[in-house]
Design an enzyme around this catalytic site. Structure first.
Site, mmCIF file in Angstrom:
data_model
loop_
_atom_site.group_PDB
_atom_site.id
_atom_site.type_symbol
_atom_site.label_atom_id
_atom_site.label_comp_id
_atom_site.label_asym_id
_atom_site.label_seq_id
_atom_site.Cartn_x
_atom_site.Cartn_y
_atom_site.Cartn_z
ATOM 1 N N SER A 1 -30.286 23.507 43.757
ATOM 2 C CA SER A 1 -30.006 24.863 43.293
ATOM 3 C C SER A 1 -30.099 25.789 44.492
ATOM 4 O O SER A 1 -30.694 25.440 45.518
ATOM 5 C CB SER A 1 -31.041 25.262 42.233
ATOM 6 O OG SER A 1 -31.054 26.654 42.004
ATOM 7 N N TYR B 1 -40.292 26.383 39.695
ATOM 8 C CA TYR B 1 -38.958 25.765 39.699
ATOM 9 C C TYR B 1 -38.411 25.730 41.119
ATOM 10 O O TYR B 1 -37.912 24.696 41.584
ATOM 11 C CB TYR B 1 -38.017 26.547 38.785
ATOM 12 C CG TYR B 1 -36.586 26.066 38.828
ATOM 13 C CD1 TYR B 1 -36.214 24.888 38.198
ATOM 14 C CD2 TYR B 1 -35.602 26.792 39.510
ATOM 15 C CE1 TYR B 1 -34.901 24.434 38.239
ATOM 16 C CE2 TYR B 1 -34.292 26.350 39.555
ATOM 17 C CZ TYR B 1 -33.945 25.172 38.923
ATOM 18 O OH TYR B 1 -32.651 24.725 38.974
#
Length: 271
Positions: free
Chosen positions: A129, A142
């Site tokens: 990501s 995260y």
């Protein structure tokens, strides 16, 4: 032959469907794979599994190895996000985040490598990501799991070079999927000193996801790369994502931090 985790939704599901259309046999691993009607295909073998269950993973790959002598493509798409402040997120949630996003992926790679090594120029795609390059406000755990994945993938790429197994990081910005629903389902404690800012950030991110990338766009890139001879170490997907990384790399950290908070929260934190 391809092995795909997180195969019943989002990018993972789109990758499965596209590779099936290309004639690949696909092992689709997901907690609800057999319930996904879209995966009902002669070349698709659905496996219901929680990838963080080590014993179940070992059994799955024993079964795959008994049927297959090689693997062309491994796509690690399983993952989710925990939203909230670093201070207030229960440590058990943090451990679960890393268990799924990082440790399970490491074990999938270990178990699949014997099959990957049997096919020259086989490929491993690890779904990272932009958060793996730039930490996000109130998505600290995260982001940390994706930063770990970036470092791991770089080391893995170096180690596997003599075996002609290529390792590639896919780094998209926000993607329309169930990710945001899972990430934002828990509310910050009302008595938390972060509550106002967490709620403001949640509203901002929710708006961002309304204009997010389509999972199919990301999957098309992965499938195209899976059939390419030579690929790069990482692919940053999305113009806004590229702009964010450029700002992060160019601006002094203090400037970037202030700008990021201003954009996400709409104001600076009260003194």
């Amino acid at each position: 032959m391809a092995v795909i985790t997180g195969a019943s939704s989002g990018i993972g599901l789109e990758c499965v469907l596209m590779l099936l259309n290309q004639g690949y046999k696909v092992y689709a691993l997901s907690r609800h794979a057999t319930l996904c009607v879209a995966l009902n295909h002669a070349l698709c073998e659905c496996v219901d599994i929680d990838v963080s269950d080590s014993n179940a993973l070992k059994e799955v790959f024993l079964n795959i190895s008994a049927k297959e002598d090689h693997c062309d493509v491994l796509i690690n798409s399983a993952g989710y996000g925990v939203f909230g402040s670093v201070e207030d997120t229960p440590i058990e949630e943090v451990k679960k985040q890393f268990s799924v996003n990082f440790f399970a992926l490491c074990e999938v790679v270990q178990l699949c490598l014997p099959l990957l090594k049997n096919k020259p120029y086989s490929k491993i795609f690890n779904l990272s990501s932009i958060a793996g390059r730039v930490s996000m406000l109130f998505l600290g755990h995260y982001s940390a799991s994706k930063h770990a994945l970036e470092a791991y993938s770089d080391a893995l790429r170096l180690e596997l070079k003599p075996f002609n197994v290529q390792v590639c990081l896919i780094e998209p910005g926000p993607v329309k999927s169930n990710w945001e629903k899972t990430a934002f389902e828990n509310d910050e404690r009302k008595d938390s000193v972060y509550a106002l800012e967490v709620n403001a950030a949640k509203s901002f991110y929710s708006g961002v996801y309304q204009k997010a990338l389509n999972a199919k766009e990301v999957a098309q890139k992965i499938v195209f790369l899976s059939m390419s001879h030579k690929i790069k170490a990482r692919y940053l997907i999305g113009l806004k994502t590229q702009l964010l990384l450029a700002l992060y790399q160019i601006l002094p950290s203090s400037w970037y931090d202030s700008l990021f908070r201003l954009v996400v929260l709409g104001r600076k934190r009260d003194a």
